[in-house]
Design a protein around this motif. Structure first.
Motif, PDB file in Angstrom:
ATOM      1  N   ALA A 107       0.796  -1.397   0.018  1.00 34.36           N
ATOM      2  CA  ALA A 107      -0.003  -0.054   0.121  1.00 34.36           C
ATOM      3  C   ALA A 107       0.660   1.247   0.073  1.00 34.36           C
ATOM      4  O   ALA A 107       0.655   2.220  -0.647  1.00 34.36           O
ATOM      5  CB  ALA A 107      -0.978  -0.026   1.242  1.00 34.36           C
ATOM      6  N   ILE A 108       2.129   1.142   0.795  1.00 41.05           N
ATOM      7  CA  ILE A 108       2.896   2.228   0.785  1.00 41.05           C
ATOM      8  C   ILE A 108       3.527   2.650  -0.703  1.00 41.05           C
ATOM      9  O   ILE A 108       3.421   3.727  -1.291  1.00 41.05           O
ATOM     10  CB  ILE A 108       4.165   2.092   1.842  1.00 41.05           C
ATOM     11  N   TRP A 109       3.853   1.516  -1.161  1.00 39.04           N
ATOM     12  CA  TRP A 109       4.250   1.546  -2.928  1.00 39.04           C
ATOM     13  C   TRP A 109       3.192   2.096  -3.672  1.00 39.04           C
ATOM     14  O   TRP A 109       3.646   3.038  -4.317  1.00 39.04           O
ATOM     15  CB  TRP A 109       4.834   0.062  -3.259  1.00 39.04           C
ATOM     16  N   ASP A 110       2.214   1.643  -3.605  1.00 36.73           N
ATOM     17  CA  ASP A 110       1.017   2.237  -4.225  1.00 36.73           C
ATOM     18  C   ASP A 110       0.920   3.396  -4.174  1.00 36.73           C
ATOM     19  O   ASP A 110       0.659   4.301  -5.216  1.00 36.73           O
ATOM     20  CB  ASP A 110      -0.370   1.437  -4.147  1.00 36.73           C
ATOM     21  N   TYR A 111       0.774   4.006  -2.996  1.00 35.94           N
ATOM     22  CA  TYR A 111       0.519   5.356  -2.680  1.00 35.94           C
ATOM     23  C   TYR A 111       1.565   6.288  -3.200  1.00 35.94           C
ATOM     24  O   TYR A 111       1.263   7.273  -3.752  1.00 35.94           O
ATOM     25  CB  TYR A 111       0.187   5.556  -1.394  1.00 35.94           C
ATOM     26  N   VAL A 112       2.840   5.981  -2.955  1.00 29.90           N
ATOM     27  CA  VAL A 112       4.087   6.725  -3.450  1.00 29.90           C
ATOM     28  C   VAL A 112       4.023   6.718  -4.865  1.00 29.90           C
ATOM     29  O   VAL A 112       3.927   7.979  -5.480  1.00 29.90           O
ATOM     30  CB  VAL A 112       5.416   6.022  -2.719  1.00 29.90           C
ATOM     31  N   THR A 113       3.868   5.818  -5.427  1.00 27.58           N
ATOM     32  CA  THR A 113       3.786   5.803  -6.995  1.00 27.58           C
ATOM     33  C   THR A 113       2.639   6.271  -7.538  1.00 27.58           C
ATOM     34  O   THR A 113       2.551   7.207  -8.682  1.00 27.58           O
ATOM     35  CB  THR A 113       4.055   4.511  -7.534  1.00 27.58           C
ATOM     36  N   PHE A 114       1.277   6.326  -6.988  1.00 22.08           N
ATOM     37  CA  PHE A 114       0.398   7.108  -7.383  1.00 22.08           C
ATOM     38  C   PHE A 114       0.535   8.724  -7.172  1.00 22.08           C
ATOM     39  O   PHE A 114      -0.101   9.435  -8.063  1.00 22.08           O
ATOM     40  CB  PHE A 114      -1.036   6.757  -6.416  1.00 22.08           C
ATOM     41  N   MET A 115       1.190   9.076  -6.345  1.00 21.49           N
ATOM     42  CA  MET A 115       1.625  10.355  -6.056  1.00 21.49           C
ATOM     43  C   MET A 115       2.117  11.174  -7.169  1.00 21.49           C
ATOM     44  O   MET A 115       2.530  12.464  -7.211  1.00 21.49           O
ATOM     45  CB  MET A 115       2.276  10.654  -4.750  1.00 21.49           C
ATOM     46  N   LYS A 116       2.720  10.368  -8.312  1.00 25.30           N
ATOM     47  CA  LYS A 116       3.353  10.923  -9.452  1.00 25.30           C
ATOM     48  C   LYS A 116       2.586  12.045 -10.143  1.00 25.30           C
ATOM     49  O   LYS A 116       2.906  12.954 -10.945  1.00 25.30           O
ATOM     50  CB  LYS A 116       3.945   9.956 -10.389  1.00 25.30           C
ATOM     51  N   VAL A 117       1.312  11.925 -10.033  1.00 20.61           N
ATOM     52  CA  VAL A 117       0.209  12.801 -10.666  1.00 20.61           C
ATOM     53  C   VAL A 117       0.246  14.256  -9.946  1.00 20.61           C
ATOM     54  O   VAL A 117      -0.189  15.120 -10.510  1.00 20.61           O
ATOM     55  CB  VAL A 117      -1.193  12.268 -10.744  1.00 20.61           C
ATOM     56  N   GLU A 118       0.769  14.254  -8.796  1.00 20.97           N
ATOM     57  CA  GLU A 118       0.741  15.562  -8.031  1.00 20.97           C
ATOM     58  C   GLU A 118       2.475  16.163  -7.957  1.00 20.97           C
ATOM     59  O   GLU A 118       3.349  15.632  -7.774  1.00 20.97           O
ATOM     60  CB  GLU A 118       0.239  15.434  -6.451  1.00 20.97           C
ATOM     61  N   LYS A 119       2.347  17.730  -8.081  1.00 23.45           N
ATOM     62  CA  LYS A 119       3.543  18.291  -7.908  1.00 23.45           C
ATOM     63  C   LYS A 119       3.330  19.336  -6.829  1.00 23.45           C
ATOM     64  O   LYS A 119       2.533  19.908  -6.788  1.00 23.45           O
ATOM     65  CB  LYS A 119       3.845  18.793  -9.411  1.00 23.45           C
ATOM     66  N   SER A 120       4.503  19.912  -6.463  1.00 23.09           N
ATOM     67  CA  SER A 120       4.702  20.794  -5.264  1.00 23.09           C
ATOM     68  C   SER A 120       4.151  22.212  -6.134  1.00 23.09           C
ATOM     69  O   SER A 120       4.445  22.415  -7.275  1.00 23.09           O
ATOM     70  CB  SER A 120       5.959  20.982  -4.689  1.00 23.09           C
ATOM     71  N   ALA A 121       3.827  23.131  -5.506  1.00 24.44           N
ATOM     72  CA  ALA A 121       3.129  24.403  -6.137  1.00 24.44           C
ATOM     73  C   ALA A 121       4.076  25.274  -6.819  1.00 24.44           C
ATOM     74  O   ALA A 121       3.993  25.716  -7.632  1.00 24.44           O
ATOM     75  CB  ALA A 121       2.344  25.101  -4.924  1.00 24.44           C
ATOM     76  N   TYR A 122       5.321  25.440  -5.875  1.00 19.24           N
ATOM     77  CA  TYR A 122       6.227  26.411  -6.436  1.00 19.24           C
ATOM     78  C   TYR A 122       7.525  25.854  -7.162  1.00 19.24           C
ATOM     79  O   TYR A 122       7.862  26.376  -8.273  1.00 19.24           O
ATOM     80  CB  TYR A 122       6.945  27.374  -5.169  1.00 19.24           C
ATOM     81  N   LEU A 123       8.057  24.653  -6.710  1.00 22.43           N
ATOM     82  CA  LEU A 123       9.158  24.148  -7.298  1.00 22.43           C
ATOM     83  C   LEU A 123       8.914  22.953  -8.379  1.00 22.43           C
ATOM     84  O   LEU A 123       9.692  22.493  -9.021  1.00 22.43           O
ATOM     85  CB  LEU A 123      10.152  23.441  -6.354  1.00 22.43           C
ATOM     86  N   ARG A 124       7.555  22.754  -8.443  1.00 25.66           N
ATOM     87  CA  ARG A 124       6.950  21.550  -9.237  1.00 25.66           C
ATOM     88  C   ARG A 124       7.688  20.352  -9.192  1.00 25.66           C
ATOM     89  O   ARG A 124       7.974  19.864  -9.931  1.00 25.66           O
ATOM     90  CB  ARG A 124       7.062  22.036 -10.719  1.00 25.66           C
ATOM     91  N   ILE A 125       7.983  20.000  -8.056  1.00 31.92           N
ATOM     92  CA  ILE A 125       8.825  18.521  -7.558  1.00 31.92           C
ATOM     93  C   ILE A 125       7.610  17.706  -7.506  1.00 31.92           C
ATOM     94  O   ILE A 125       6.507  17.690  -6.748  1.00 31.92           O
ATOM     95  CB  ILE A 125       9.449  18.788  -6.311  1.00 31.92           C
ATOM     96  N   ARG A 126       7.708  16.264  -8.186  1.00 28.50           N
ATOM     97  CA  ARG A 126       6.743  15.529  -8.087  1.00 28.50           C
ATOM     98  C   ARG A 126       6.620  14.966  -6.616  1.00 28.50           C
ATOM     99  O   ARG A 126       7.816  14.472  -6.135  1.00 28.50           O
ATOM    100  CB  ARG A 126       7.018  14.432  -9.096  1.00 28.50           C
ATOM    101  N   PHE A 127       5.524  14.613  -6.198  1.00 25.05           N
ATOM    102  CA  PHE A 127       5.395  14.063  -4.907  1.00 25.05           C
ATOM    103  C   PHE A 127       5.797  12.516  -4.752  1.00 25.05           C
ATOM    104  O   PHE A 127       6.090  12.343  -3.728  1.00 25.05           O
ATOM    105  CB  PHE A 127       4.134  14.215  -4.671  1.00 25.05           C
ATOM    106  N   ASP A 128       5.814  11.946  -5.928  1.00 25.42           N
ATOM    107  CA  ASP A 128       6.217  10.495  -5.602  1.00 25.42           C
ATOM    108  C   ASP A 128       7.982  10.677  -5.399  1.00 25.42           C
ATOM    109  O   ASP A 128       8.376   9.793  -4.597  1.00 25.42           O
ATOM    110  CB  ASP A 128       6.089   9.635  -7.030  1.00 25.42           C
ATOM    111  N   TRP A 129       8.475  11.631  -5.813  1.00 26.88           N
ATOM    112  CA  TRP A 129       9.833  11.746  -5.528  1.00 26.88           C
ATOM    113  C   TRP A 129      10.251  12.179  -4.026  1.00 26.88           C
ATOM    114  O   TRP A 129      11.020  11.689  -3.232  1.00 26.88           O
ATOM    115  CB  TRP A 129      10.530  12.965  -6.420  1.00 26.88           C
ATOM    116  N   LEU A 130       9.375  12.982  -3.634  1.00 29.03           N
ATOM    117  CA  LEU A 130       9.471  13.461  -2.376  1.00 29.03           C
ATOM    118  C   LEU A 130       9.025  12.481  -1.040  1.00 29.03           C
ATOM    119  O   LEU A 130       9.781  12.224  -0.299  1.00 29.03           O
ATOM    120  CB  LEU A 130       8.199  14.581  -2.080  1.00 29.03           C
ATOM    121  N   TYR A 131       8.160  11.586  -1.537  1.00 26.79           N
ATOM    122  CA  TYR A 131       7.641  10.478  -0.621  1.00 26.79           C
ATOM    123  C   TYR A 131       8.374   9.218  -0.900  1.00 26.79           C
ATOM    124  O   TYR A 131       8.056   8.304  -0.105  1.00 26.79           O
ATOM    125  CB  TYR A 131       6.088  10.456  -0.542  1.00 26.79           C
TER     126      TYR A 131
END
Length: 168
Positions: A107-131
């Protein structure tokens, strides 16, 4: 180079990286204060960097820097039982931790890989990289607690010494 020397060297580099992250977070925080309160020119990316570094510092530090004997514990009951019971308690708690993280890992893996669709507001860093550090943290906790359980079951009886690194 022996395995223990390599482990010590890697441990020191992990500490160095954690210190570097803390330094960058502090400098970015100072920049944020300077720009907001002295220049009256708030900049948003500093909050993003601070929050991202905080996530990485906590999870990276827990995975690679904090030693087992440095973790906080409620050991009132633990200290009141015999060393043999302590070893059993350590093995059971390590097994429960391994089981919990192993069950949660997909589930952790699924959530982190799912987060590639989101980016941070200012730096536009993908959330899958962050998490992604959360996946690393979960795997590190599994490996660490397998080792703790193995030591509790098969290792030398060090529960009475109370020395750092003993199976407390």
């Amino acid at each position: 180079m022996s395995l223990s020397r390599l482990a010590g060297w890697l441990s020191r580099r992990a500490e160095n990286l954690l210190v570097a992250m803390l330094l960058v977070m502090f400098l970015v925080f100072l920049l944020q204060i300077l720009s907001r309160y002295l220049l009256n020119l708030p900049i948003g990316w500093t909050q993003e960097v601070s929050a991202m570094l905080w996530v990485w510092m906590v999870l990276f530090g827990a995975a690679f820097v904090i030693r087992d004997d440095e973790e906080m514990r409620f050991d009132l009951l633990y200290r009141g039982v015999s060393p043999r019971i302590r070893r059993g308690m350590t093995a059971v708690s390590a097994g429960c931790t391994v089981l919990a993280f192993a069950v949660a890992l997909p589930a952790i893996w699924d959530y982190v890989t799912f987060m590639k669709v989101e980016k941070s507001a200012y730096l536009r860093i993908r959330f899958d990289w962050l998490y992604s550090i959360f996946v690393v943290f979960a795997v590190a906790m599994i490996l660490r607690h397998v080792w703790i359980g193995f030591r509790a079951i098969y290792g030398p009886d060090t529960t009475e010494t109370g020395k750092p690194g003993s199976a407390q």
